[in-house]
Design a protein around this motif. Structure first.
Motif, PDB file in Angstrom:
ATOM      1  N   ALA A 128       0.848  -1.188   0.000  1.00  0.00           N
ATOM      2  CA  ALA A 128       0.000   0.000   0.000  1.00  0.00           C
ATOM      3  C   ALA A 128       0.888   1.245   0.000  1.00  0.00           C
ATOM      4  O   ALA A 128       1.934   1.267   0.649  1.00  0.00           O
ATOM      5  N   PRO A 129       0.476   2.260  -0.759  1.00  0.00           N
ATOM      6  CA  PRO A 129       1.297   3.483  -0.764  1.00  0.00           C
ATOM      7  C   PRO A 129       1.295   4.103   0.630  1.00  0.00           C
ATOM      8  O   PRO A 129       0.323   3.972   1.380  1.00  0.00           O
ATOM      9  N   PRO A 130       2.360   4.792   0.955  1.00  0.00           N
ATOM     10  CA  PRO A 130       2.416   5.400   2.283  1.00  0.00           C
ATOM     11  C   PRO A 130       1.365   6.503   2.416  1.00  0.00           C
ATOM     12  O   PRO A 130       0.971   7.128   1.437  1.00  0.00           O
ATOM     13  N   ALA A 131       0.886   6.665   3.634  1.00  0.00           N
ATOM     14  CA  ALA A 131      -0.116   7.702   3.895  1.00  0.00           C
ATOM     15  C   ALA A 131       0.506   9.076   3.636  1.00  0.00           C
ATOM     16  O   ALA A 131       1.689   9.290   3.903  1.00  0.00           O
ATOM     17  N   PRO A 132      -0.302  10.001   3.078  1.00  0.00           N
ATOM     18  CA  PRO A 132       0.254  11.338   2.796  1.00  0.00           C
ATOM     19  C   PRO A 132       0.639  12.055   4.087  1.00  0.00           C
ATOM     20  O   PRO A 132      -0.014  11.894   5.116  1.00  0.00           O
ATOM     21  N   SER A 133       1.679  12.830   3.976  1.00  0.00           N
ATOM     22  CA  SER A 133       2.146  13.579   5.146  1.00  0.00           C
ATOM     23  C   SER A 133       1.191  14.743   5.403  1.00  0.00           C
ATOM     24  O   SER A 133       0.309  15.052   4.597  1.00  0.00           O
ATOM     25  N   ALA A 134       1.373  15.407   6.515  1.00  0.00           N
ATOM     26  CA  ALA A 134       0.511  16.551   6.880  1.00  0.00           C
ATOM     27  C   ALA A 134       0.632  17.655   5.831  1.00  0.00           C
ATOM     28  O   ALA A 134      -0.357  18.293   5.462  1.00  0.00           O
ATOM     29  N   GLU A 135       1.833  17.860   5.316  1.00  0.00           N
ATOM     30  CA  GLU A 135       2.065  18.896   4.299  1.00  0.00           C
ATOM     31  C   GLU A 135       1.325  18.554   3.004  1.00  0.00           C
ATOM     32  O   GLU A 135       0.694  19.417   2.396  1.00  0.00           O
ATOM     33  N   GLU A 136       1.373  17.273   2.608  1.00  0.00           N
ATOM     34  CA  GLU A 136       0.677  16.852   1.398  1.00  0.00           C
ATOM     35  C   GLU A 136      -0.832  16.992   1.555  1.00  0.00           C
ATOM     36  O   GLU A 136      -1.538  17.381   0.625  1.00  0.00           O
ATOM     37  N   LYS A 137      -1.351  16.695   2.740  1.00  0.00           N
ATOM     38  CA  LYS A 137      -2.790  16.845   2.989  1.00  0.00           C
ATOM     39  C   LYS A 137      -3.196  18.304   2.866  1.00  0.00           C
ATOM     40  O   LYS A 137      -4.217  18.638   2.262  1.00  0.00           O
ATOM     41  N   LEU A 138      -2.379  19.194   3.422  1.00  0.00           N
ATOM     42  CA  LEU A 138      -2.664  20.627   3.365  1.00  0.00           C
ATOM     43  C   LEU A 138      -2.626  21.106   1.927  1.00  0.00           C
ATOM     44  O   LEU A 138      -3.524  21.841   1.478  1.00  0.00           O
ATOM     45  N   LEU A 139      -1.656  20.686   1.150  1.00  0.00           N
ATOM     46  CA  LEU A 139      -1.561  21.092  -0.255  1.00  0.00           C
ATOM     47  C   LEU A 139      -2.744  20.558  -1.057  1.00  0.00           C
ATOM     48  O   LEU A 139      -3.270  21.232  -1.946  1.00  0.00           O
ATOM     49  N   THR A 140      -3.191  19.348  -0.745  1.00  0.00           N
ATOM     50  CA  THR A 140      -4.345  18.772  -1.431  1.00  0.00           C
ATOM     51  C   THR A 140      -5.599  19.584  -1.136  1.00  0.00           C
ATOM     52  O   THR A 140      -6.404  19.857  -2.036  1.00  0.00           O
ATOM     53  N   GLU A 141      -5.778  20.004   0.104  1.00  0.00           N
ATOM     54  CA  GLU A 141      -6.938  20.827   0.457  1.00  0.00           C
ATOM     55  C   GLU A 141      -6.895  22.162  -0.266  1.00  0.00           C
ATOM     56  O   GLU A 141      -7.921  22.642  -0.770  1.00  0.00           O
ATOM     57  N   ILE A 142      -5.723  22.770  -0.338  1.00  0.00           N
ATOM     58  CA  ILE A 142      -5.578  24.067  -1.029  1.00  0.00           C
ATOM     59  C   ILE A 142      -5.911  23.887  -2.506  1.00  0.00           C
ATOM     60  O   ILE A 142      -6.628  24.691  -3.101  1.00  0.00           O
ATOM     61  N   ARG A 143      -5.412  22.822  -3.132  1.00  0.00           N
ATOM     62  CA  ARG A 143      -5.692  22.560  -4.539  1.00  0.00           C
ATOM     63  C   ARG A 143      -7.190  22.392  -4.762  1.00  0.00           C
ATOM     64  O   ARG A 143      -7.756  22.959  -5.710  1.00  0.00           O
ATOM     65  N   ASP A 144      -7.835  21.634  -3.897  1.00  0.00           N
ATOM     66  CA  ASP A 144      -9.266  21.408  -4.047  1.00  0.00           C
ATOM     67  C   ASP A 144     -10.052  22.692  -3.881  1.00  0.00           C
ATOM     68  O   ASP A 144     -11.028  22.935  -4.606  1.00  0.00           O
ATOM     69  N   LEU A 145      -9.632  23.557  -2.977  1.00  0.00           N
ATOM     70  CA  LEU A 145     -10.310  24.855  -2.780  1.00  0.00           C
ATOM     71  C   LEU A 145     -10.127  25.748  -3.997  1.00  0.00           C
ATOM     72  O   LEU A 145     -11.035  26.485  -4.413  1.00  0.00           O
TER      73      LEU A 145
END
Length: 149
Positions: A128-145
């Motif tokens: 399984a791919p590693p879980a995204p880091s906190a920074e990646e989660k934040l960047l994903t939220e910004i992209r989605d917004l």
């Protein structure tokens, strides 16, 4: 330490030793082995030996009377060599050895199949791919917004 406490300690140590899994398994194996030995002895004495005796007497051997265990060879000097018991014990050994061989072959084959199955499962299941880091989660939220706007 009093004698009573020493005795209690000794009993506790014995319980811990006697009821370990390996000791209990070994005891069960010995009991089953003894029972199997009796079955093999009965098979050899009651089935195989009369058949061998019948074959020997039909092929021109001496009359065995009570069975193969009484067969003996008489030399010219009159010395008797009883070989019937020896033949019976050899048959007992061969039957037990063959049964142990088959059991170990099946057991080892089973263990090898289990090992191959585990290896196949480990190779088939991708990591399984590693879980995204906190920074990646934040960047994903910004992209989605940003996509929404």
């Amino acid at each position: 330490m009093s004698i009573k406490n020493k005795a209690a300690s000794l009993i506790e140590e014995f319980k811990a030793f006697a009821f370990k899994g390996n000791i209990v398994d070994m005891a069960i194996g010995i009991i089953i082995g003894a029972a199997f030995g009796k079955i093999v002895n009965s098979f050899v004495n009651d089935i195989v030996m009369p058949l061998v005796t019948a074959i020997i007497t039909k092929c021109g051997g001496q009359d065995a009377g009570e069975g193969l265990k009484t067969l003996a060879y008489k030399t010219a000097e009159g010395v008797t060599i009883p070989y019937g018991n020896f033949v019976g014990e050899i048959l007992n050994f061969l039957i037990v050895a063959f049964a142990v061989f088959l059991m170990m072959k099946k057991f080892l084959g089973f263990m090898q199949n289990m090992r191959k199955k585990k290896e196949a499962e480990a190779a088939a299941a991708p990591a399984a791919p590693p879980a995204p880091s906190a920074e990646e989660k934040l960047l994903t939220e910004i992209r989605d917004l940003l996509k929404k706007n």
